[in-house]
Design a protein around this motif. Structure first.
Motif, PDB file in Angstrom:
ATOM      1  N   VAL A 146      56.761  74.517  -1.332  1.00 40.33           N
ATOM      2  CA  VAL A 146      56.353  73.112  -1.179  1.00 40.33           C
ATOM      3  C   VAL A 146      56.136  72.464  -2.544  1.00 40.33           C
ATOM      4  O   VAL A 146      56.601  71.348  -2.792  1.00 40.33           O
ATOM      5  CB  VAL A 146      55.081  73.005  -0.310  1.00 40.33           C
ATOM      6  N   SER A 147      55.467  73.170  -3.433  1.00 41.36           N
ATOM      7  CA  SER A 147      55.197  72.643  -4.769  1.00 41.36           C
ATOM      8  C   SER A 147      56.489  72.426  -5.549  1.00 41.36           C
ATOM      9  O   SER A 147      56.668  71.382  -6.195  1.00 41.36           O
ATOM     10  CB  SER A 147      54.270  73.602  -5.511  1.00 41.36           C
ATOM     11  N   LEU A 148      57.377  73.390  -5.505  1.00 38.21           N
ATOM     12  CA  LEU A 148      58.655  73.268  -6.207  1.00 38.21           C
ATOM     13  C   LEU A 148      59.474  72.116  -5.630  1.00 38.21           C
ATOM     14  O   LEU A 148      60.022  71.298  -6.373  1.00 38.21           O
ATOM     15  CB  LEU A 148      59.433  74.577  -6.104  1.00 38.21           C
ATOM     16  N   ALA A 149      59.553  72.057  -4.314  1.00 39.81           N
ATOM     17  CA  ALA A 149      60.311  70.983  -3.665  1.00 39.81           C
ATOM     18  C   ALA A 149      59.768  69.617  -4.054  1.00 39.81           C
ATOM     19  O   ALA A 149      60.536  68.669  -4.231  1.00 39.81           O
ATOM     20  CB  ALA A 149      60.285  71.164  -2.152  1.00 39.81           C
ATOM     21  N   LYS A 150      58.463  69.529  -4.211  1.00 40.23           N
ATOM     22  CA  LYS A 150      57.852  68.254  -4.598  1.00 40.23           C
ATOM     23  C   LYS A 150      58.331  67.821  -5.979  1.00 40.23           C
ATOM     24  O   LYS A 150      58.548  66.631  -6.221  1.00 40.23           O
ATOM     25  CB  LYS A 150      56.331  68.367  -4.557  1.00 40.23           C
TER      26      LYS A 150
ATOM     27  N   PHE B  56      61.057  66.055  -2.913  1.00 42.09           N
ATOM     28  CA  PHE B  56      61.022  66.272  -1.467  1.00 42.09           C
ATOM     29  C   PHE B  56      59.594  66.505  -1.000  1.00 42.09           C
ATOM     30  O   PHE B  56      58.823  67.210  -1.644  1.00 42.09           O
ATOM     31  CB  PHE B  56      61.892  67.480  -1.086  1.00 42.09           C
ATOM     32  N   ASP B  57      59.257  65.925   0.142  1.00 42.31           N
ATOM     33  CA  ASP B  57      57.926  66.065   0.721  1.00 42.31           C
ATOM     34  C   ASP B  57      58.045  66.898   1.993  1.00 42.31           C
ATOM     35  O   ASP B  57      58.322  66.365   3.072  1.00 42.31           O
ATOM     36  CB  ASP B  57      57.337  64.690   1.017  1.00 42.31           C
ATOM     37  N   ILE B  58      57.856  68.204   1.853  1.00 42.00           N
ATOM     38  CA  ILE B  58      58.048  69.102   2.994  1.00 42.00           C
ATOM     39  C   ILE B  58      56.776  69.870   3.339  1.00 42.00           C
ATOM     40  O   ILE B  58      56.798  70.820   4.111  1.00 42.00           O
ATOM     41  CB  ILE B  58      59.200  70.096   2.742  1.00 42.00           C
ATOM     42  N   GLY B  59      55.650  69.465   2.776  1.00 45.06           N
ATOM     43  CA  GLY B  59      54.440  70.254   2.894  1.00 45.06           C
ATOM     44  C   GLY B  59      53.723  70.185   4.226  1.00 45.06           C
ATOM     45  O   GLY B  59      53.105  71.161   4.649  1.00 45.06           O
TER      46      GLY B  59
ATOM     47  N   ASP C 266      68.082  67.504   3.325  1.00 41.62           N
ATOM     48  CA  ASP C 266      68.443  66.969   2.013  1.00 41.62           C
ATOM     49  C   ASP C 266      68.182  67.994   0.905  1.00 41.62           C
ATOM     50  O   ASP C 266      68.979  68.127  -0.028  1.00 41.62           O
ATOM     51  CB  ASP C 266      67.673  65.680   1.714  1.00 41.62           C
ATOM     52  N   LEU C 267      67.075  68.722   1.018  1.00 44.46           N
ATOM     53  CA  LEU C 267      66.770  69.752   0.037  1.00 44.46           C
ATOM     54  C   LEU C 267      67.864  70.821   0.051  1.00 44.46           C
ATOM     55  O   LEU C 267      68.363  71.216  -1.006  1.00 44.46           O
ATOM     56  CB  LEU C 267      65.408  70.386   0.342  1.00 44.46           C
ATOM     57  N   ILE C 268      68.244  71.273   1.215  1.00 43.14           N
ATOM     58  CA  ILE C 268      69.306  72.289   1.325  1.00 43.14           C
ATOM     59  C   ILE C 268      70.613  71.772   0.736  1.00 43.14           C
ATOM     60  O   ILE C 268      71.300  72.484   0.000  1.00 43.14           O
ATOM     61  CB  ILE C 268      69.468  72.739   2.786  1.00 43.14           C
ATOM     62  N   ALA C 269      70.953  70.525   1.026  1.00 41.47           N
ATOM     63  CA  ALA C 269      72.181  69.941   0.476  1.00 41.47           C
ATOM     64  C   ALA C 269      72.116  69.881  -1.050  1.00 41.47           C
ATOM     65  O   ALA C 269      73.131  70.045  -1.729  1.00 41.47           O
ATOM     66  CB  ALA C 269      72.406  68.553   1.060  1.00 41.47           C
ATOM     67  N   SER C 270      70.925  69.676  -1.597  1.00 44.72           N
ATOM     68  CA  SER C 270      70.781  69.583  -3.055  1.00 44.72           C
ATOM     69  C   SER C 270      71.081  70.910  -3.738  1.00 44.72           C
ATOM     70  O   SER C 270      71.387  70.941  -4.930  1.00 44.72           O
ATOM     71  CB  SER C 270      69.383  69.091  -3.434  1.00 44.72           C
ATOM     72  N   LEU C 271      71.009  72.023  -3.014  1.00 44.79           N
ATOM     73  CA  LEU C 271      71.296  73.332  -3.606  1.00 44.79           C
ATOM     74  C   LEU C 271      72.755  73.443  -4.031  1.00 44.79           C
ATOM     75  O   LEU C 271      73.071  74.182  -4.962  1.00 44.79           O
ATOM     76  CB  LEU C 271      70.933  74.453  -2.639  1.00 44.79           C
ATOM     77  N   ASP C 272      73.637  72.714  -3.343  1.00 41.63           N
ATOM     78  CA  ASP C 272      75.043  72.693  -3.738  1.00 41.63           C
ATOM     79  C   ASP C 272      75.249  71.832  -4.981  1.00 41.63           C
ATOM     80  O   ASP C 272      76.052  72.160  -5.851  1.00 41.63           O
ATOM     81  CB  ASP C 272      75.923  72.170  -2.599  1.00 41.63           C
TER      82      ASP C 272
ATOM     83  N   LYS D 215      60.532  65.132   8.270  1.00 46.18           N
ATOM     84  CA  LYS D 215      60.460  66.406   7.554  1.00 46.18           C
ATOM     85  C   LYS D 215      61.776  67.167   7.682  1.00 46.18           C
ATOM     86  O   LYS D 215      62.269  67.733   6.704  1.00 46.18           O
ATOM     87  CB  LYS D 215      59.312  67.261   8.062  1.00 46.18           C
ATOM     88  N   VAL D 216      62.356  67.173   8.872  1.00 48.57           N
ATOM     89  CA  VAL D 216      63.643  67.847   9.066  1.00 48.57           C
ATOM     90  C   VAL D 216      64.693  67.215   8.156  1.00 48.57           C
ATOM     91  O   VAL D 216      65.483  67.918   7.520  1.00 48.57           O
ATOM     92  CB  VAL D 216      64.078  67.821  10.545  1.00 48.57           C
ATOM     93  N   ASN D 217      64.684  65.897   8.062  1.00 52.45           N
ATOM     94  CA  ASN D 217      65.632  65.210   7.172  1.00 52.45           C
ATOM     95  C   ASN D 217      65.405  65.612   5.718  1.00 52.45           C
ATOM     96  O   ASN D 217      66.373  65.838   4.976  1.00 52.45           O
ATOM     97  CB  ASN D 217      65.530  63.700   7.343  1.00 52.45           C
TER      98      ASN D 217
END
Length: 61
Positions: A43-47, A51-54, A18-24, A12-14
């Motif tokens: 969580v829904s948006l990330a999915k 990304f699976d962060i739920g 990765d989600l944060i890096a995608s913001l750039d 999940k941390v990974n």
């Protein structure tokens, strides 16, 4: 924490990193995620971005 739980936590941390890096890479995502009002919306948006962060640590699968 069991080894299995530790593995899921690290995964999940990974995913979050990765989600944060995608913001750039996709600057529009920053505005989209900032417009979320709660955890479930994030969580829904990330999915939708792949990304699976739920799952929260300690939650049952």
């Amino acid at each position: 924490m069991s080894e299995d739980e530790l593995s899921k936590f690290i995964g999940k941390v990974n995913q979050l990193n990765d989600l944060i890096a995608s913001l750039d890479t996709f600057p529009e995502r920053r505005k989209e995620i900032a417009s979320c009002d709660n955890h479930e919306q994030v969580v829904s948006l990330a999915k939708t971005w792949g990304f699976d962060i739920g799952r929260r640590w300690g939650d049952k699968p």
